[in-house]
Design an enzyme around this catalytic site. Structure first.
Site, short mmCIF file in Angstrom:
data_model
loop_
_atom_site.label_atom_id
_atom_site.label_comp_id
_atom_site.label_asym_id
_atom_site.label_seq_id
_atom_site.Cartn_x
_atom_site.Cartn_y
_atom_site.Cartn_z
N SER A 41 -4.29 -8.49 4.98
CA SER A 41 -3.15 -7.82 4.34
C SER A 41 -2.05 -8.77 3.87
O SER A 41 -1.25 -8.41 3.03
CB SER A 41 -2.55 -6.77 5.26
OG SER A 41 -1.87 -7.38 6.34
N LYS A 82 3.90 -8.25 8.45
CA LYS A 82 4.26 -7.76 7.11
C LYS A 82 5.54 -8.43 6.64
O LYS A 82 6.26 -9.06 7.40
CB LYS A 82 4.47 -6.24 7.11
CG LYS A 82 3.31 -5.44 7.65
CD LYS A 82 2.08 -5.55 6.80
CE LYS A 82 0.91 -4.83 7.45
NZ LYS A 82 -0.37 -5.26 6.97
#
Length: 184
Positions: A41, A82
């Site tokens: 990701s 993230k």
């Protein structure tokens, strides 16, 4: 006399090892901790299998900034890595692959390498309201995205991230050796 000297030397070594272990656990528990990257990701910024150092106290002493890379746990107690895109009291939107914060376009230089890595579009068009039913990010929360937007479990799926659930920020890869260095 030789045995007493050996016993004292052994006791000194044991004390040194115990003190070193205590310092190690204090530092790991309160200040920094390692984390292993699992998944794609954040590619190509952070690769699957890399090991990062997480600063657990730095962001608590100051503010989180847009584009900081954070580590937090999801509802399955899995650590996620993230990038902070939206901060409290901000409105986030994407239109034509452009990030807008409170209506102002923002640069995302860390995505420049993604064009080479991923042939699809970087980010679909959306507004904060579409994913959170809020017109502004509330106090105590952030909106996060993975750099590899097409393959990321982030605020678009799991919602806003409470700041008190953030483990820390990270900006340093320590493993593998050929990747050691700062994160953009």
């Amino acid at each position: 006399m030789g045995q007493t000297k050996e016993k004292n030397e052994i006791l000194e070594w044991i004390k040194a090892i115990i003190i070193a272990l205590i310092f190690f656990f204090i530092i790991k528990f309160f200040f920094v901790t390692p984390v292993a990257v699992s998944g794609e990701s954040m590619m190509p910024t952070i690769e699957d299998g890399e090991r990062l150092i997480v600063n657990k106290i730095g962001y608590k002493l100051g503010d989180l900034d847009r584009y900081d890379v954070i580590v937090f746990q999801d509802s399955d107690n899995k650590k996620l890595i993230k990038r902070v895109i939206g901060l409290p009291r901000e409105h986030i939107a994407y239109k034509d692959k452009q990030l807008y914060v409170n209506g102002e376009p923002q640069k995302e230089p860390y995505l420049s390498n993604l064009n080479k890595y991923h042939n699809a579009g970087l980010t679909e068009d959306f507004t904060l309201e579409e994913y959170t039913n809020q017109d502004k990010i509330p106090e105590g929360y952030v909106f996060v995205l993975g750099d590899n937007r097409q393959n990321s479990k982030d605020s678009r799926m799991i919602g806003l991230i409470p700041m008190d659930e953030i483990i820390g920020t990270t900006n340093f890869v320590w493993w593998p050796w050929n990747e050691i260095g700062a994160i953009e």
